[in-house]
Design a protein around this motif. Structure first.
Motif, PDB file in Angstrom:
ATOM      1  N   PHE A 150       0.867  -1.186   0.000  1.00 51.89           N
ATOM      2  CA  PHE A 150       0.000   0.000   0.000  1.00 51.89           C
ATOM      3  C   PHE A 150       0.897   1.226   0.000  1.00 51.89           C
ATOM      4  O   PHE A 150       1.633   1.443   0.956  1.00 51.89           O
ATOM      5  N   LYS A 194      -2.149 -10.744   7.782  1.00 50.97           N
ATOM      6  CA  LYS A 194      -3.240 -11.725   7.780  1.00 50.97           C
ATOM      7  C   LYS A 194      -4.508 -11.148   7.151  1.00 50.97           C
ATOM      8  O   LYS A 194      -5.126 -11.762   6.283  1.00 50.97           O
ATOM      9  N   VAL A 213       3.874  -1.381  14.724  1.00 50.72           N
ATOM     10  CA  VAL A 213       4.377  -1.770  13.402  1.00 50.72           C
ATOM     11  C   VAL A 213       3.515  -1.130  12.327  1.00 50.72           C
ATOM     12  O   VAL A 213       2.319  -1.371  12.311  1.00 50.72           O
ATOM     13  N   ASN A 253      -2.590  -3.153  15.660  1.00 55.35           N
ATOM     14  CA  ASN A 253      -1.781  -1.953  15.846  1.00 55.35           C
ATOM     15  C   ASN A 253      -2.639  -0.745  16.184  1.00 55.35           C
ATOM     16  O   ASN A 253      -2.219   0.138  16.923  1.00 55.35           O
TER      17      ASN A 253
END
Ligand SMILES: Nc1ncnc2c1ncn2[C@@H]1O[C@H](COP(=O)(O)OP(=O)(O)OP(=O)(O)O)[C@@H](O)[C@H]1O
Ligand SMILES: [Mg+2]
Lengths: 320, 504
Positions: free
Chosen positions: B14, B43, B394, B409
């Motif tokens: 992205f 995931k 992260v 996150n």
């Protein structure tokens, strides 16, 4: 399964406050204007209110899907300019020009919808830009109000279809019919889904792009109807005649309980909101308030209505 | 080759951020395959590719034996792939039945919705999972766990052959998890293939036939439970990438017993009630104590936290801090008194999704009254960077938009917001929802540190292991009342479950 309607649901319905306001303002109007409940007053009110109601529906649909159309008023103006420039006396010419105007209104609304859903700029800015564009075109063709609208056309619009049934009522009945039909379709659910949570709608296989385009097309239909009413009512083309509709229709929608972020409220809301705004001007007139104060009072009352519109939300947080 | 689904070397980034660098995955018919990995390991990105929501930059996808390019989500749906989304794909202002039918409404040739059939379908669907909700409720009115169940119900009602569950259990209580597992086993018998994503290792070892692990967007390993034992110690190193060693094991180690009788009472709640929700809740928290709120989901635990933090008003009862009665009318009054809530619904209450990490992290500080008029940006940047390290975000980039972070996150940002402030009483509402195992461990350490510094903590967790790992005392809440108190050594899985279910 719980039953559908209980009192809690009714007063938490986003359109409920506007319903109360509507009743209140009707009572107020009737007490100030002794002949309020006569056919004459009914018809003249209807003639004045119909364009606002129709544009409010057009705006309401667009707001429901999470957009806004600030160019709606300029579209109305441009259509009146077009019709007043082209219309001739014959029935055929009237018919063709009305059709042409309607087509253009729908096309212009489509342009908005396409720009917004294809390129993704904020609807507010997009439709502001197109509104300037439409207004510019209208001014170019007709810098001052004018043009020609055959008397027969205006007369037809103001006449009765049969005793105690004004022609203008046909427009509202037609609008209701369209809305009634739409509200039972799958498309109507998709409007709420896209307005309520675009990502979720997409993840459920709803075609977000197409839904928005369809909403703008449908909105165009109502803008077209409104333009016809305005032209017939004023019998002129005027590049400025529609401008006030843009924001009044937004106000009507929000007063009617729609949420500006979309996906919330019922399409009946803008209709009530439009009626409220219309009646408001009546009330101010009959209460003998001078025109300077009229605008002032109008502002106050709109703010007041918006505040009342926030009541369901307030009650909800309280009972969380 | 009998794989029902195979993905080879999928890549996806992205705007320059690599989400998947080399993901491969296989799925057999009628198996439940776990997918594990730390937060941000890709995931969800993988799941979204399989269900046609995003397109991979490179790699191949084979479905039912033939290579395929999923062009849209609709196409995946036609191939009987259905997904339970981590961030839920429900429209909040629409009703339960409308949501279940959304996108595949049954219509007449004229386009009119067949409402009766929609209702029947929706009713049948919620019966499948025995969810206790009304078809006419708006989704926004449902509890988070009910929303999650509805999301599952919706995916199931599409009769999938391949079902992807992206952290379906993150906001479910153990009883609801049981119901889901029963359903999954039944699906397995019907030859449905399931991809099950979760951060709770015990769920993986319990329900899955196999598991695949991702790390930094790469497939790093596979465990077949037919050949290997169902044990944490095999799985955890795959996720963390660290060699297994002694202290790595006891993530859910019980906290050693501590006695607080001599410490000062910080917060006292006296017969707190909220109409229909809470009845005569009384308890005390002493300085540095960590108290858990246990019990089944939605018994009023969240309401207690909401009242203490000023989001909800109580109907009656007293709240005392340091023996002084206080009135909390809104969150800002609670914050002034040092009571902070880490909210549970990150999408709704905890975050400005469209703002970046920096803004989200500094906001609680900036909102405080004692802050200077001109913000000391340099200092703030410093604290933000330390916070980012503490929560091991992260990617560790303060300029990243929060909506672009992975689910776990995002949750770390919610927690991190309060770390740089100095709370006296910390209220945690299911703080590790969807947080990976390592960060979870860090968070437990942070809680322990705070408690050693004298901060009192009230923790609600849907995961019993979390209560065991952190709490000195656990209050079991049942139908808005505290029905039992479990102390010290008696805090264990069996006792917690037994008390929650009220079997004695
Ligand atoms: N729309 C997006 N824009 C930018 N970056 C994104 C976007 N979606 C995901 N990412 C990035 O891709 C990486 C992988 O994210 P993903 O959501 O797949 O992780 P995950 O394994 O599901 O983690 P979690 O366990 O926290 O849910 C993350 O670093 C995330 O920041
Ligand atoms: Mg994820």
């Amino acid at each position: 399964m719980k039953n559908r309607l209980n009192w809690k649901n009714i007063y938490q319905n986003p359109s409920f406050p506007s319903f109360l306001i509507l009743i209140a303002i009707i009572i107020l109007n009737a007490s100030l204007q002794h002949n309020f409940f006569t056919y004459r007053t009914f018809k003249s009110n209807l003639l004045t209110f119909t364009p606002l109601i129709l544009t409010s529906i057009a705006q309401g649909l667009v707001i429901l899907v999470g957009c806004v159309d600030l160019s709606l008023g300029a579209t109305v103006s441009l259509i009146t300019v077009l019709m007043a420039s082209l219309m001739g006396d014959s029935l055929l010419s009237i018919f063709i020009v009305v059709l042409l105007g309607s087509g253009l209104a729908i096309l212009m609304s489509f342009v908005n919808g396409f720009l917004i859903s294809y390129f993704g700029p904020p609807p507010l800015l997009t439709t502001y830009a197109t509104s300037v564009l439409w207004f510019g075109i209208a001014l170019f063709f007709m810098p001052t109000p004018g043009g020609y609208i055959p008397k027969s056309f205006s007369k037809m619009y103001r006449s009765d279809l049969f005793p105690n049934f004004p022609v203008v009522l046909l427009f509202l009945i037609g609008a209701f019919f369209i809305l009634f039909f739409i509200s039972r379709t799958r498309f109507y659910k998709h409007i709420y889904a896209v307005g309520g949570n675009e990502d979720a709608a997409y993840a459920n296989g709803v075609n977000v792009f197409l839904t928005k385009i369809k909403v703008f097309l449908l909105s165009g239909v109502f803008i077209a109807l409104a333009s016809i009413c305005v032209v017939a009512q004023t019998a002129t083309g005027d590049a400025r005649c529609g401008l006030s509709f843009s924001l009044n229709s937004v106000a009507a929608s929000i007063i009617g309980g729609l949420s500006f972020s979309g996906g919330k409220g019922s399409i009946i809301g803008p209709i009530m909101g439009g009626l409220i705004l219309g009646l408001l001007i009546n009330v101010l007139y009959f209460a003998n308030i001078t025109s300077f104060y009229q605008e002032f009072m109008k502002g106050i009352i709109i703010i007041f209505s918006l505040a009342i519109g926030a009541i369901p939300k307030y009650l909800k947080t309280r009972s969380l | 080759m009998s794989f029902i689904l195979e993905a080879r070397n999928l890549k996806k980034s992205f705007d320059g951020v690599v989400a998947l660098s080399d993901a491969s995955f296989t799925l057999n018919q009628g198996e439940i395959c776990g997918l594990v990995g730390a937060n941000g390991s890709g995931k969800t990105t993988f799941a979204r590719i399989i269900s046609g929501l995003i397109k991979p930059d490179a790699g191949q996808l084979y479905l039912y034996g033939s290579q395929i390019n999923l062009k849209s989500h609709l196409e995946a749906e036609k191939l009987a792939i259905s997904m339970v989304h981590q961030n839920l794909s429900l429209v909040p202002e629409m009703t339960v039945w409308e949501n279940i039918n959304l996108g595949r409404e049954i219509i007449t040739p004229l386009g009119i919705l067949k409402k009766e059939e929609a209702l029947i379908r929706a009713e049948a669907a919620i019966q499948e999972l025995k969810v206790n909700i009304s078809l006419y409720d708006k989704v926004s009115q449902l509890a988070p766990s009910d929303q999650q169940l509805l999301e599952i119900v919706k995916a199931l009602s599409r009769n999938p052959k391949i079902l992807i569950l992206d952290e379906p259990t993150a906001s479910l209580g153990f009883k609801q998890v049981e119901i889901l597992f029963e359903k999954l086993i039944q699906l397995k018998k019907d030859q449905v293939s399931v991809i099950f994503i979760s951060h709770r290792i015990w769920e993986i070892t319990r329900i899955c036939d196999r598991l695949v692990a991702f790390r930094n967007g790469k497939t790093v390993g596979e465990v077949d439970f037919q050949q290997q034992p169902r044990e944490e110690r095999i799985i955890i190193p795959l996720i963390t990438g660290k060699k297994e060693n002694e202290d790595e094991k006891g993530i859910h180690e019980k906290r050693p017993y501590r006695n607080f009788d001599t410490r000062q009472v910080i917060l006292e709640v006296d017969s707190l009630s909220k109409r229909d929700k809470l009845h005569n809740i009384s308890f005390k928290i002493r300085e540095g104590e960590v108290i858990g709120l246990g019990g089944l989901n939605g018994q009023g635990q969240e309401e207690i936290l909401f009242i203490l933090s000023g989001y909800l008003r109580k109907t009656s009862g007293k709240i005392k801090i340091n023996n002084q009665e206080i009135i909390i009318k809104n969150p800002s009054q609670a914050i002034e008194r040092g009571i902070f809530l880490v909210p549970g619904d990150r999408q709704k209450e905890g975050l400005f999704l469209n703002h970046n990490v920096f803004t989200n992290l500094v906001y609680p500080q900036v909102a405080q009254k004692k802050q200077k008029f001109i913000l000391p940006l340099k200092e703030l940047r410093q604290t933000v960077n330390t916070t980012i390290q503490k929560i091991s975000l992260v990617p560790p980039d303060p300029r990243k938009l929060v909506s672009h972070l992975s689910g776990g996150n995002q949750q770390k940002v919610v927690i991190g917001k309060w770390l740089s402030l100095s709370p006296r009483i910390l209220l945690l509402n299911d703080p590790t929802k969807g947080v990976d195992i390592e960060t979870r461990k860090n968070l437990y350490k942070i809680i322990a540190d705070l408690s050693n510094q004298g901060v009192s903590v009230l923790l609600y967790a849907s995961d019993n292991e979390e209560l065991i790992a952190n709490c000195d005392r656990v209050l079991i809440v049942f139908e808005g009342q505290i029905v039992e108190e479990i102390c010290g050594d008696r805090i264990c899985e069996e006792n917690l479950i037994a008390s929650s279910l009220r079997v004695q």
